[in-house]
Design an enzyme around this catalytic site. Structure first.
Site, PDB file in Angstrom:
ATOM      1  N   ASP A   1      -4.072  -2.186   5.043  1.00  0.00           N
ATOM      2  CA  ASP A   1      -4.564  -1.734   6.338  1.00  0.00           C
ATOM      3  C   ASP A   1      -6.076  -1.643   6.353  1.00  0.00           C
ATOM      4  O   ASP A   1      -6.696  -1.740   7.378  1.00  0.00           O
ATOM      5  CB  ASP A   1      -3.956  -0.378   6.707  1.00  0.00           C
ATOM      6  CG  ASP A   1      -4.163   0.645   5.601  1.00  0.00           C
ATOM      7  OD1 ASP A   1      -4.843   0.314   4.612  1.00  0.00           O
ATOM      8  OD2 ASP A   1      -3.649   1.766   5.712  1.00  0.00           O
TER       9      ASP A   1
ATOM     10  N   ASP B   1      -8.771  -4.574   2.055  1.00  0.00           N
ATOM     11  CA  ASP B   1      -7.578  -5.345   1.698  1.00  0.00           C
ATOM     12  C   ASP B   1      -7.676  -6.789   2.142  1.00  0.00           C
ATOM     13  O   ASP B   1      -6.828  -7.601   1.796  1.00  0.00           O
ATOM     14  CB  ASP B   1      -6.327  -4.729   2.347  1.00  0.00           C
ATOM     15  CG  ASP B   1      -6.039  -3.343   1.802  1.00  0.00           C
ATOM     16  OD1 ASP B   1      -6.283  -3.135   0.611  1.00  0.00           O
ATOM     17  OD2 ASP B   1      -5.593  -2.478   2.571  1.00  0.00           O
TER      18      ASP B   1
ATOM     19  N   ASP C   1       0.855  -1.172   0.000  1.00  0.00           N
ATOM     20  CA  ASP C   1       0.000   0.000   0.000  1.00  0.00           C
ATOM     21  C   ASP C   1       0.890   1.221   0.000  1.00  0.00           C
ATOM     22  O   ASP C   1       2.027   1.136   0.438  1.00  0.00           O
ATOM     23  CB  ASP C   1      -0.738   0.035   1.349  1.00  0.00           C
ATOM     24  CG  ASP C   1      -2.178  -0.283   1.132  1.00  0.00           C
ATOM     25  OD1 ASP C   1      -2.498  -0.715   0.030  1.00  0.00           O
ATOM     26  OD2 ASP C   1      -2.973  -0.083   2.070  1.00  0.00           O
TER      27      ASP C   1
END
Length: 1168
Positions: A789, A793, A468
């Site tokens: 996070d 996801d 990310d």
């Protein structure tokens, strides 16, 4: 509390409840039965029994707005009556149970039986003295005193068995204890937001009581059951309880039931807690499981605990015992048998990591080989004895001699079993466990909280990381640094006086009201520190902007409290924007909106000018704005957020559910550029990853220009390289065929060059991860790690080989789906995880190299010794001691080597790199040759060298000879020094490098040496040792030291010449690997080799080409291994592999070679 079984806990609660129920308006039973209803049934029941949810709050003596008063006596009373929010874990196994389990080991049982028989026979003296004539074949009659000492060997074997069992049990016990500690640490860190005495506070999940008002928001994992009071757009994923994958929309009048263990996928709201711990829905399931699990366990003694994986997504406290049993199950040693392993493999495919798969297979193969050897040893001994006694010497079988003969046979049997014990590497599972447990403990210090043990080792093989951007690569401290307000593009925060007052007021309202009220900016904790950002970081950035404009958002929020908001469209990954509707004093409505600028601007048809008046905003104005404002901001690596509003008339009231019409015709107030600076340590960490052969890809929801700018700052992409940066839409267009289905070969065209995927949805992330994992496009199958996070996801984290969740910014759902939690949300911790993972793999290879050398030598010595001298030169008890030092101590010593930075200099091993590489095979066989030569020299001419009596052909109970003691001592010395050699497995020269950084290793080597002195000098009869003189000791040590010199000799032999050596422990069999892995072959890269022969690379390339051509010609002649030659051809032609081909063997893929990886090298067919 922990020891209480679930049922005691339960009945205790029942008793409490019946006695106290009167103090509150409803009993625990009533609430429990209420929570079992769903949807409309529940609504009807609440109406009939209580009236409404408010009434339930009153009965529970709580206020929907203020929450509980939070006084200690009140909380205590609630815990007494309604129970605690805690599910008592299953009792850990006691030490005795673990001892009992260790005793189940097959080889140990055989040894115990043999020892007991031997003991029994030594106490039996047949009547009459005629037994002297029975077995003189073996040499002179024994002394009276010696006959008395016959029992010692049996007793010594029993004692050493006890030792082994205690060590194993202790290891299991400490492992379980560590794991429980880890698990409770995960739990303590899990907090939840509740309202107490009007204040919003975060408390540990275990502290929640019935009657608490809990605030639930996007990404939460509900910790208890409750009733929905108020909220916006709340959608829950209840699949963990119901198995239905659709998200359930919650509302007070349709479905107010919120259940523990379910995930909030969208929206926010408040609930009143009605059931906690064992009385909540998940708790009830677990109580049933606890009872069910124990019966299961009786049936399936060795099986792993079944209830471990029932539901991955249930709360962590509950995962505890299951997880402990799942992850910590050490490998069953070889004798556990194949059938057992296959059964387990099917039980949970994902649990068995790459390494464990390879090890189980190796252990089984070694075990089988050992079994064969020991059987042959016993048969040869028995035949030799019978032929010698009854045929050559023509002795009749006298009835009174029977016990003597039986004693001989038992002795032979014990020798056989000892060979087996030494052959079976029971230290393997131990080494893996120790190494993993040690790494996990140390990784805690490096901010890696490992939730699944095998993730640690898989990480060492990772070839790709999909990360990310926000919070992982960047600091996640958002600050507005540029703004476009009233037709002016400000490059830094504007002065409030330069902005029109109307615009400013609108802007402050739009930001203050249209953001979660849980998001705040608090004063710094320490003087001079930055203000603390609480809640959503992007919103914090916007609120910070309000403060920078010398305005305050608090008064606006006080005037318009959360309860008064008319409608909220919460942020989700589809909308990519958030909107809030409020009712103005004149009954009309106003909606504030904010979101990604390109999305919100598309919906704007007006924009506020410098005078604060809306002017028309046409598509061509928008394109110009994108070019002049948004792209320059994005190229500076800023996230652009557009803030807008729209007014609606009071009548007719708009149809709020028709989102497309509502979120349209907006008026843009401003566009801000938010900076999220790159973490200072990230570029270095990414450089390390790239050097270690790991590709880092960035997957983000941000705009592509922002993403590209940050990727360049991080060093994920370097200008001038050939790489791809795609947006989600473009990515989808390229990977789907006309029918809109995803095609693997299309993904294969993209992913090798893809570095940045921007504006991506969670599904894109999942598709990419799955595509890379399933790809057979490259030489070696990819092992993918993913960081995430957000709740969205989850699927990608689950799909990845290793999922990293953020410990600080991560939602519960993400943590639940992950394997490792980064407690500091920092990318550089991932590099540490890679280092530890590789270290685990190397530690186990070191141990194997050491262990197998000992095994080979001990088995051959026992076997040939038995065949030539009718007695093993190494006695049963001595073998057990050697086994103990090699297995238990060596696994401790070698498995706890700390990792070094050099581990990051090599490429990752693939999924099918053999455990025992050619270099290791060379070391194993090389050292075995040295040891065997010396031991056999000592065995046959040792007595002449040392001028002592020969120990060969001694009678049954003769005293121990110095001759055999010297052999035993030399053997142990050689092992000790070889343990130092085993510290390096890539053929490095300096085996002492960093030895003092590992105190455990030094302690164990010295400790073993000390105990060895005691055994030899004072071991006497039980250890079959007689004390040695100093000069004899010196010789033993000198021969041992020779190992170190010999190690240098072996290191000089180039591995690439030893084409005949086979590797072992490679995963190839169909049942262990998905089909796609069978199509690959991994070349082994050997550092030392490469460094030694940089100059020879070109020469090797030429040789390789010629070899391949010869091989192809031969193959056509013999037709044997066409596929092997072709495969080799392709690997030679691929440029990148040329270096690796230095040490690559010419591979022959004959099916029989595959099926028996550890059989000695078959005459390699079809080799040129």
């Amino acid at each position: 509390m922990g020891d209480m079984t679930n049922s005691d806990f339960y009945s205790k609660n029942q008793r409490n409840e019946s006695s106290h129920g009167g103090e509150f308006g409803c009993t625990m039973e009533e609430l429990r039965s209420l929570m079992e209803l769903r949807g409309t049934e529940a609504v009807v029941k609440i109406k009939e029994t209580y009236g409404d949810t408010e009434a339930i709050c009153r009965r529970l003596k709580t206020s929907p707005v203020e929450g509980l008063p939070g006084t200690a006596p009140d909380l205590e009373k609630r815990k007494q009556i309604f129970g605690q929010n805690f599910i008592p874990p299953k009792k850990p196994k006691t030490f005795l149970q673990l001892v009992w389990e260790a005793l189940q080991d097959v080889t140990l049982i055989i040894l115990e039986i043999a020892a007991i028989i031997s003991l029994g026979l030594s106490f039996y003296h047949p009547p009459g003295e005629s037994n002297e004539g029975c077995a003189t074949a073996q040499g002179g009659a024994e002394d009276e005193g010696e006959a008395e000492a016959g029992w010692i060997e049996g007793a010594a074997i029993l004692l050493s068995v006890i030792c082994v069992v205690l060590v194993t049990a202790f290891n299991d016990w400490s492992k379980e204890k560590q794991f429980r500690g880890l698990q409770s640490r995960i739990e303590q860190e899990q907090k939840f937001t509740v309202v107490r005495a009007g204040q919003v506070v975060q408390i540990p999940v275990a502290e929640i009581v019935v009657g608490d008002i809990a605030q639930v928001k996007y990404g939460d994992l509900l910790p208890a059951d409750g009733l929905f009071i108020q909220g916006n757009d709340l959608k829950i994923d209840e699949s963990s309880l119901t198995g239905e994958s659709d998200q359930v929309r919650k509302s007070v009048d349709k479905d107010p039931m919120l259940l523990s263990g379910t995930h909030v996928m969208e929206g926010s709201g408040r609930m009143v807690v009605t059931a906690v711990g064992v009385n909540s829905q998940t708790g009830i399931i677990f109580t049933l499981l606890g009872a069910g699990g124990e019966e299961e366990e009786k049936k399936d003694k060795k099986g792993k605990m079944q209830d471990g994986n029932v539901d991955a997504s249930q709360s962590k406290a509950k995962q505890q015992d299951g997880a402990a049993a799942m992850e910590m199950q050490p490998l069953k040693s070889a004798e556990g048998g194949d059938a057992d392993d296959k059964k387990k493999a099917n039980m949970h495919k994902k649990e068995k990591s790459v390494l464990q798969g390879k090890l189980t297979k190796l252990a089984v193969q070694i075990g089988k080989a050992g079994l064969v050897m020991s059987a042959i040893t016993v048969i040869i001994l028995v035949l030799y004895f019978t032929v010698d006694t009854f045929v050559v010497n023509k002795k009749p079988w006298l009835p009174e001699c029977t016990p003597v003969y039986v004693q001989y046979f038992v002795k032979f049997f014990i020798i056989g079993v000892t060979v087996l014990v030494v052959a079976v590497p029971e230290g393997l599972p131990l080494a893996v466990t120790i190494s993993l447990a040690y790494s996990v403990k140390k990784m805690m210090k490096d901010n890696n909280l490992v939730r699944h043990l095998d993730a640690c080792e898989t990480m060492g093989n990772a070839t790709a990381i999909c990360s990310d951007k926000t919070g992982t690569l960047t600091t996640n401290r958002m600050t507005v640094v540029q703004a476009y307000i009233g037709d002016v593009h400000y490059k830094e925060i504007p002065d409030p006086s330069s902005i029109n007052a109307k615009t400013l007021e609108l802007l402050v309202n739009a930001i203050a009201i249209n953001s979660a009220y849980t998001t705040k900016i608090l004063p710094p904790e320490k003087e001079g520190a930055l203000p603390r950002q609480v809640g959503n970081k992007t919103e914090c950035g916007l609120l910070g902007f309000v403060l920078d404009l010398k305005q305050d958002y608090e008064p606006v929020r006080i005037q318009m409290p959360e309860e008064k908001l008319y409608k909220v469209y919460t942020f989700n990954s589809v909308r990519k924007s958030m909107s809030t509707v409020i009712k103005l004093p004149d009954e009309s409505f106003r909606m504030y909106s904010k979101g990604a600028s390109e999305i919100v601007l598309k919906k704007c048809c007006k924009i506020l000018n410098g005078a604060g008046e809306p002017r028309v905003f046409r598509p061509r104005d928008r394109d110009e704005m994108v070019k002049k404002v948004i792209e320059p901001m994005a190229c500076d690596g800023l996230r652009t957020i557009c803030v807008a509003y729209r007014d609606f008339p009071s009548s007719p009231e708009p149809d709020w559910d028709n989102e497309n019409d509502i979120l349209n015709d907006l008026t843009c107030i401003c566009v801000v550029g938010i900076e999220d600076p790159v973490r200072p340590e990230v570029p270095e960490a990414i450089r390390k990853c790239q050097r270690a052969g790991i590709t880092v890809r960035m997957v983000t929801g941000d705009n592509i220009n922002t993403a590209r700018a940050i990727a360049i700052k991080c060093g994920i992409i370097h200008p001038g390289e050939d790489f791809l940066c795609l947006e989600g839409k473009e990515f989808n267009r390229r990977i789907r065929n006309e029918k809109g289905e995803i095609e693997q070969e299309r993904i294969d065209k993209i992913w090798p060059k893809l570095r940045v995927l921007a504006r991506s949805s969670p599904t894109d992330k999942h598709t990419l991860v799955k595509g890379i994992i399933d790809s057979t496009h490259t030489e070696q199958r990819q092992v993918v790690a993913v960081t995430g996070d957000g709740t969205n996801d989850g699927p990608a984290l689950k799909k990845a080989d290793v999922g990293f969740a953020m410990g600080i910014a991560g939602t519960d759902v993400a943590k639940e789906a992950s394997d490792i939690i980064l407690t500091d949300d920092n990318f550089s911790s991932i590099v540490k995880a890679v280092m530890w993972g590789r270290n685990v793999y190397d530690s186990i290879s070191k141990f194997l190299q050491f262990q197998l050398t000992v095994n080979v030598v001990a088995v051959i010595v026992a076997f040939t010794g038995a065949c030539i001298t009718q007695d093993s030169p190494l006695k049963a008890v001595q073998m057990l001691w050697v086994n103990l030092i090699m297995d238990t101590f060596a696994s401790l010593a070698l498995a706890t080597e700390p990792p070094t930075e050099t581990l990051l200099l090599r490429k990752p091993y693939g999924r099918n790199k053999p455990l025992i590489s050619r270099t290791m095979m060379k070391n194993i066989l090389g050292h075995a040759v040295y040891q065997l030569t010396l031991i056999f020299t000592l065995l046959f001419v040792g007595e002449k060298m040392f001028q002592i009596d020969s120990g060969r052909n001694a009678p049954l109970h003769s005293p121990p000879s110095e001759h055999y003691t010297i052999i035993f001592n030399t053997f142990v010395m050689m092992q000790l020094f070889n343990e130092i050699n085993a510290r390096k497995i890539h053929g490095e020269r300096n085996v002492f490098d960093g030895i003092f950084r590992n105190p455990i290793f030094c302690t164990i080597v010295l400790g073993t040496f000390a105990i060895q002195i005691v055994i030899v000098q004072f071991g006497g009869k039980p250890f079959s040792c007689s004390p040695l003189q100093l000069d004899q000791w010196m010789w033993c040590i000198f021969i041992g030291l020779g190992e170190l010199v010999w190690g240098q000799v072996i290191a000089t032999i180039p591995t690439s010449r030893l084409k005949f050596l086979k590797e072992a422990g490679r995963l190839t069999q169909k049942e262990e690997i998905p089909e796609e892995e069978l199509n690959e072959d991994v070349e082994e890269i050997d550092h030392a080799e490469r460094e030694l022969r940089r100059g020879q690379i070109l020469w090797f390339r030429g040789l390789n080409r010629i070899q391949t051509q010869i091989e192809v010609v031969n193959t056509f002649k013999s037709g044997a291994s066409f596929q092997g030659a072709l495969r080799r051809q392709s690997s030679v032609t691929s440029q990148s592999q040329d270096v690796a081909n230095l040490s690559s063997p010419s591979r022959v893929s004959l099916s029989n070679a595959l099926s028996s990886p550890t059989s000695l090298p078959p005459a390699a067919a079809g080799q040129g």
